[in-house]
Design an enzyme around this catalytic site. Structure first.
Site, PDB file in Angstrom:
ATOM      1  N   TYR A  43       0.835  -1.213   0.000  1.00 27.03           N
ATOM      2  CA  TYR A  43       0.000   0.000   0.000  1.00 27.03           C
ATOM      3  C   TYR A  43       0.869   1.263   0.000  1.00 27.03           C
ATOM      4  O   TYR A  43       0.617   2.208  -0.762  1.00 27.03           O
ATOM      5  CB  TYR A  43      -0.915   0.024   1.222  1.00 27.03           C
ATOM      6  N   ARG A  54       1.589   7.052  -6.704  1.00 30.93           N
ATOM      7  CA  ARG A  54       0.506   8.031  -6.880  1.00 30.93           C
ATOM      8  C   ARG A  54       0.991   9.435  -6.523  1.00 30.93           C
ATOM      9  O   ARG A  54       0.742  10.393  -7.262  1.00 30.93           O
ATOM     10  CB  ARG A  54      -0.692   7.648  -6.014  1.00 30.93           C
ATOM     11  N   TYR A 100      -1.291  13.227   6.611  1.00 36.45           N
ATOM     12  CA  TYR A 100      -0.883  12.159   7.511  1.00 36.45           C
ATOM     13  C   TYR A 100       0.628  12.215   7.743  1.00 36.45           C
ATOM     14  O   TYR A 100       1.398  12.429   6.810  1.00 36.45           O
ATOM     15  CB  TYR A 100      -1.219  10.798   6.905  1.00 36.45           C
ATOM     16  N   ARG A 127     -12.454  12.974   2.062  1.00 38.11           N
ATOM     17  CA  ARG A 127     -13.315  12.073   2.833  1.00 38.11           C
ATOM     18  C   ARG A 127     -14.609  11.773   2.090  1.00 38.11           C
ATOM     19  O   ARG A 127     -15.240  10.731   2.306  1.00 38.11           O
ATOM     20  CB  ARG A 127     -13.602  12.678   4.211  1.00 38.11           C
ATOM     21  N   GLU A 130     -13.829  -1.296   6.959  1.00 40.59           N
ATOM     22  CA  GLU A 130     -13.885  -0.009   6.247  1.00 40.59           C
ATOM     23  C   GLU A 130     -15.207   0.032   5.494  1.00 40.59           C
ATOM     24  O   GLU A 130     -15.679  -0.980   4.985  1.00 40.59           O
ATOM     25  CB  GLU A 130     -12.698   0.128   5.294  1.00 40.59           C
TER      26      GLU A 130
HETATM   27  O1  LIG Z   1      -5.135   5.853  -0.102  1.00 45.46           O
HETATM   28  C1  LIG Z   1      -6.333   6.095  -0.378  1.00 45.46           C
HETATM   29  O2  LIG Z   1      -6.718   6.747  -1.394  1.00 45.46           O
HETATM   30  C2  LIG Z   1      -7.387   5.607   0.571  1.00 45.46           C
HETATM   31  C3  LIG Z   1      -7.055   4.730   1.565  1.00 45.46           C
HETATM   32  C4  LIG Z   1      -8.053   4.351   2.584  1.00 45.46           C
HETATM   33  O3  LIG Z   1      -7.960   5.235   3.626  1.00 45.46           O
HETATM   34  C5  LIG Z   1      -9.465   4.422   2.134  1.00 45.46           C
HETATM   35  O4  LIG Z   1      -9.790   3.278   1.423  1.00 45.46           O
HETATM   36  C6  LIG Z   1      -9.691   5.606   1.285  1.00 45.46           C
HETATM   37  C7  LIG Z   1      -8.707   6.033   0.424  1.00 45.46           C
HETATM   38  C1  LIG Z   2      -6.529   4.419   6.476  1.00 47.73           C
HETATM   39  C2  LIG Z   2      -7.850   4.902   6.127  1.00 47.73           C
HETATM   40  O1  LIG Z   2      -8.857   4.201   5.940  1.00 47.73           O
HETATM   41  C3  LIG Z   2      -7.967   6.362   6.008  1.00 47.73           C
HETATM   42  O2  LIG Z   2      -6.910   6.989   5.853  1.00 47.73           O
HETATM   43  O3  LIG Z   2      -9.134   6.859   6.052  1.00 47.73           O
END
Ligand SMILES: O=C(O)C1=C[C@@H](O)[C@H](O)C=C1
Ligand SMILES: CC(=O)C(=O)O
Length: 330
Positions: free
Chosen positions: A134, A141, A193, A206, A319
């Site tokens: 990941y 990206r 982050y 989000r 998730e």
């Molecule tokens: O890295 C992303 O784009 C991402 C990771 C997770 O937090 C979630 O699935 C949303 C996006």
């Molecule tokens: C890790 C994850 O799901 C987020 O960054 O929202």
């Protein structure tokens, strides 16, 4: 453009045209363009009967095409495109090249991405360089987004583990709608982050609110987990993480957040307004607990799929992503 639904059959309603089909199935296949649109497979079903198709349709006739490794279809207002990267020892370089093509395609045709999905095999395993897959993907990206000067304005997204098959990415884009990317005041924006989560931060909103040129409106909610600030909460407690993920979604789509982002009449939405929901659960044995919590919070009329999948942090157990159909289109 609308999500026809999580279906077992592909026949669009009368007057609708297929824009893109995503098969959640038991094996990875190359992307094809049959009839008029790309058909993508995501290896995330354990049995054939677990599988389903995510079917995107539009009211306008669709023109398919290819751009490098990208398969796409567009109707002049909406575009669906997808790419598949084969399994590899590392992914950053191939991700960088494919993402660059996808952004070049959408911008050259005058479209703006408003929702992106990625499904990645061995998501939490280490690549050949000892970096989590990941985090390797995030490096590729980030290189492209930094080159394009895209620091804060990526749309809603999901990155989830697949049961194999390299990396599948598909996205939706529009030409003339009004798009607002939403953050959650209870969570640090992903693009901020700290480095403890990887050498390059993820980059997604989000949620994304889209008011289309047809008068419709939708809220596309990103994959959402049990995170407050930037920290994973309720470690080892799938029920606690599930409740917090749902609470995070309720905050993102609620009236206060709509108002804070100056959206329309600032009407808010609730979990019961989610019309299509995909729920990803790390351990198959946890699905019944997650289902009991989610079924109590989500409308019984919603299209809901529960999938056993790795999640982008190894301490995350569940998730949730979803769509609110604020105003249906034509
Ligand atoms: O890295 C992303 O784009 C991402 C990771 C997770 O937090 C979630 O699935 C949303 C996006
Ligand atoms: C890790 C994850 O799901 C987020 O960054 O929202």
């Amino acid at each position: 453009m609308t999500l026809h639904g999580l279906k077992d059959e592909l026949t669009p309603d009368a007057g609708r045209h297929l824009l893109g089909v995503v098969d959640f199935t038991t094996k990875s296949r190359e992307i094809t363009i049959d009839s008029s649109c790309p058909r993508v497979s995501v290896q995330l079903a354990t049995t054939i009967s677990d599988g389903f198709s995510e079917v995107w349709t539009t009211a306008r006739p669709v023109t398919p095409g290819r751009y490098g490794e990208i398969s796409y279809a567009a109707d002049g207002e909406f575009l669906f495109c997808a790419f598949h990267l084969p399994e590899s020892h590392t992914y950053a370089d191939a991700t960088e090249a494919a993402y660059a093509d996808a952004l070049a395609l959408t911008s050259s045709l005058g479209y703006r991405p408003f929702r992106i999905w990625h499904y990645i095999g061995s998501l939490n395993d280490l690549n050949a360089d000892g970096l989590e897959v990941y985090r390797d993907f995030c490096v590729g990206r980030a290189r492209v987004l930094e080159r394009h000067g895209i620091t804060h304005d990526m749309p809603a997204a999901t990155v989830i583990g697949a049961h194999g098959g390299g990396i599948v990415c598909y996205l939706l884009a529009h030409r003339s709608g009004t798009q607002v990317n939403l953050e959650n005041p209870r969570q640090v924006p992903a693009y901020h982050y700290p480095r403890q989560y990887g050498p390059k931060a993820p980059n997604f909103a989000r949620a994304t609110h889209l008011a289309t040129c047809d008068g419709a409106a939708f809220v596309y909610v990103s994959g959402t987990a049990g995170i407050l600030g930037h920290a994973t909460m309720h470690e080892g407690d799938v029920a606690g993480q599930c409740r917090l993920a749902l609470d995070n979604i309720a905050h993102v789509i609620g009236s206060g957040n709509m108002f804070a982002h100056d959206i329309g009449s600032c009407e808010g939405h609730a979990l019961t307004d989610l019309s299509t929901v995909k729920i990803y659960v790390r351990h198959r044995a946890d699905i019944p607990v997650v289902r009991e919590i989610c079924d109590a919070a989500i409308s019984g009329t919603a299209d809901v799929a529960y999938l056993n999948a790795d999640i982008c942090r190894s301490d995350l157990l569940v998730e949730v992503e979803g769509i609110v159909a604020v105003r249906p289109g034509p």
